[in-house]
Design a protein around this motif. Structure first.
Motif, PDB file in Angstrom:
ATOM      1  N   PHE A   1       0.838  -1.196   0.000  1.00  0.00           N
ATOM      2  CA  PHE A   1       0.000   0.000   0.000  1.00  0.00           C
ATOM      3  C   PHE A   1       0.879   1.255   0.000  1.00  0.00           C
ATOM      4  CE2 PHE A   1      -3.860  -2.119   2.279  1.00  0.00           C
ATOM      5  CZ  PHE A   1      -4.218  -2.721   1.098  1.00  0.00           C
ATOM      6  N   ASP A   2       1.908   1.253   0.841  1.00  0.00           N
ATOM      7  CA  ASP A   2       2.812   2.404   0.911  1.00  0.00           C
ATOM      8  C   ASP A   2       3.513   2.629  -0.425  1.00  0.00           C
ATOM      9  OD1 ASP A   2       2.095   2.718   3.569  1.00  0.00           O
ATOM     10  OD2 ASP A   2       3.913   1.766   4.353  1.00  0.00           O
ATOM     11  N   MET A   3       3.950   1.529  -1.048  1.00  0.00           N
ATOM     12  CA  MET A   3       4.625   1.620  -2.338  1.00  0.00           C
ATOM     13  C   MET A   3       3.663   2.176  -3.407  1.00  0.00           C
ATOM     14  SD  MET A   3       6.590  -1.399  -4.470  1.00  0.00           S
ATOM     15  CE  MET A   3       5.108  -2.391  -4.565  1.00  0.00           C
ATOM     16  N   MET A   4       2.432   1.675  -3.407  1.00  0.00           N
ATOM     17  CA  MET A   4       1.451   2.164  -4.384  1.00  0.00           C
ATOM     18  C   MET A   4       1.166   3.649  -4.167  1.00  0.00           C
ATOM     19  SD  MET A   4      -1.205  -1.050  -4.432  1.00  0.00           S
ATOM     20  CE  MET A   4      -2.445  -0.155  -5.341  1.00  0.00           C
ATOM     21  N   GLU A   5       1.009   4.036  -2.904  1.00  0.00           N
ATOM     22  CA  GLU A   5       0.733   5.438  -2.596  1.00  0.00           C
ATOM     23  C   GLU A   5       1.873   6.330  -3.081  1.00  0.00           C
ATOM     24  OE1 GLU A   5      -0.989   7.963   1.143  1.00  0.00           O
ATOM     25  OE2 GLU A   5       0.457   6.383   1.594  1.00  0.00           O
ATOM     26  N   LEU A   6       3.103   5.902  -2.836  1.00  0.00           N
ATOM     27  CA  LEU A   6       4.258   6.668  -3.277  1.00  0.00           C
ATOM     28  C   LEU A   6       4.291   6.806  -4.799  1.00  0.00           C
ATOM     29  CD1 LEU A   6       6.571   7.988  -1.706  1.00  0.00           C
ATOM     30  CD2 LEU A   6       7.947   5.992  -2.251  1.00  0.00           C
ATOM     31  N   GLN A   7       3.990   5.713  -5.501  1.00  0.00           N
ATOM     32  CA  GLN A   7       3.966   5.765  -6.966  1.00  0.00           C
ATOM     33  C   GLN A   7       2.876   6.708  -7.461  1.00  0.00           C
ATOM     34  OE1 GLN A   7       3.574   1.624  -8.027  1.00  0.00           O
ATOM     35  NE2 GLN A   7       5.773   1.282  -8.030  1.00  0.00           N
ATOM     36  N   LEU A   8       1.726   6.685  -6.812  1.00  0.00           N
ATOM     37  CA  LEU A   8       0.644   7.581  -7.222  1.00  0.00           C
ATOM     38  C   LEU A   8       1.003   9.042  -6.969  1.00  0.00           C
ATOM     39  CD1 LEU A   8      -2.368   5.443  -5.984  1.00  0.00           C
ATOM     40  CD2 LEU A   8      -1.779   5.948  -8.367  1.00  0.00           C
ATOM     41  N   ILE A   9       1.645   9.305  -5.842  1.00  0.00           N
ATOM     42  CA  ILE A   9       2.068  10.679  -5.552  1.00  0.00           C
ATOM     43  C   ILE A   9       3.113  11.134  -6.566  1.00  0.00           C
ATOM     44  CG2 ILE A   9       3.297  12.114  -3.865  1.00  0.00           C
ATOM     45  CD1 ILE A   9       1.786  10.458  -1.684  1.00  0.00           C
ATOM     46  N   LYS A  10       4.026  10.247  -6.929  1.00  0.00           N
ATOM     47  CA  LYS A  10       4.999  10.575  -7.985  1.00  0.00           C
ATOM     48  C   LYS A  10       4.275  10.865  -9.297  1.00  0.00           C
ATOM     49  CE  LYS A  10       8.973   8.004  -6.213  1.00  0.00           C
ATOM     50  NZ  LYS A  10       9.873   6.854  -6.419  1.00  0.00           N
ATOM     51  N   GLY A  11       3.216  10.103  -9.558  1.00  0.00           N
ATOM     52  CA  GLY A  11       2.420  10.337 -10.759  1.00  0.00           C
ATOM     53  C   GLY A  11       1.785  11.712 -10.770  1.00  0.00           C
ATOM     54  N   ILE A  12       1.307  12.146  -9.614  1.00  0.00           N
ATOM     55  CA  ILE A  12       0.723  13.491  -9.509  1.00  0.00           C
ATOM     56  C   ILE A  12       1.786  14.537  -9.803  1.00  0.00           C
ATOM     57  CG2 ILE A  12      -0.199  15.194  -7.874  1.00  0.00           C
ATOM     58  CD1 ILE A  12      -1.761  12.882  -6.565  1.00  0.00           C
ATOM     59  N   ARG A  13       2.944  14.354  -9.224  1.00  0.00           N
ATOM     60  CA  ARG A  13       4.034  15.323  -9.426  1.00  0.00           C
ATOM     61  C   ARG A  13       4.494  15.363 -10.885  1.00  0.00           C
ATOM     62  NH1 ARG A  13       7.146  13.629  -3.974  1.00  0.00           N
ATOM     63  NH2 ARG A  13       5.952  14.951  -2.547  1.00  0.00           N
ATOM     64  N   ALA A  14       4.414  14.224 -11.552  1.00  0.00           N
ATOM     65  CA  ALA A  14       4.872  14.151 -12.942  1.00  0.00           C
ATOM     66  C   ALA A  14       3.846  14.710 -13.923  1.00  0.00           C
ATOM     67  CB  ALA A  14       5.212  12.712 -13.313  1.00  0.00           C
ATOM     68  N   CYS A  15       2.598  14.801 -13.517  1.00  0.00           N
ATOM     69  CA  CYS A  15       1.539  15.286 -14.415  1.00  0.00           C
ATOM     70  C   CYS A  15       1.609  16.798 -14.557  1.00  0.00           C
ATOM     71  CB  CYS A  15       0.158  14.947 -13.850  1.00  0.00           C
ATOM     72  SG  CYS A  15      -0.409  13.305 -14.238  1.00  0.00           S
ATOM     73  N   SER A  16       1.288  17.227 -15.748  1.00  0.00           N
ATOM     74  CA  SER A  16       1.160  18.674 -15.929  1.00  0.00           C
ATOM     75  C   SER A  16      -0.188  19.108 -15.343  1.00  0.00           C
ATOM     76  CB  SER A  16       1.235  19.037 -17.415  1.00  0.00           C
ATOM     77  OG  SER A  16       0.055  18.625 -18.072  1.00  0.00           O
ATOM     78  N   VAL A  17      -0.269  20.329 -14.965  1.00  0.00           N
ATOM     79  CA  VAL A  17      -1.497  20.858 -14.384  1.00  0.00           C
ATOM     80  C   VAL A  17      -2.649  20.768 -15.383  1.00  0.00           C
ATOM     81  CG1 VAL A  17      -2.562  22.925 -13.374  1.00  0.00           C
ATOM     82  CG2 VAL A  17      -0.174  22.392 -12.876  1.00  0.00           C
TER      83      VAL A  17
END
Length: 87
Positions: free
Chosen positions: A29-45
């Protein structure tokens, strides 16, 4: 044994199972959450669709954690009730 005690014992057992499950799943769960947060940071607004999808996934992950924790808490409450009955 009456039905109430049987129900409480079942809640205790399911709570113990859920506790073991969450211990095994938390690293994932922690790993998935971290990947999703990285995904948010990588997305353009401007990429609102991707941001929305990632937020939905984060919400689903949080909901799953909450539901498992709820089963654990119910098991603990059932344990307390059974202990009170023995006093």
């Amino acid at each position: 044994m009456d039905q109430r005690k049987l129900d409480l014992q079942q809640e205790v057992e399911v709570g113990y199972q859920a506790e073991g499950l969450i211990e095994k799943l938390n690293p994932y769960f922690d790993m998935m959450e971290l990947q999703l947060i990285k995904g948010i940071r990588a997305c353009s607004v401007a990429d609102t669709e991707s941001l929305h999808n990632i937020k939905l996934q984060l919400h689903a992950l949080d909901k799953l954690r909450f539901n498992i924790q709820s089963v654990i808490d119910t098991g603990k409450l059932a344990t307390n009730e059974l202990e009170k009955d023995h006093e």
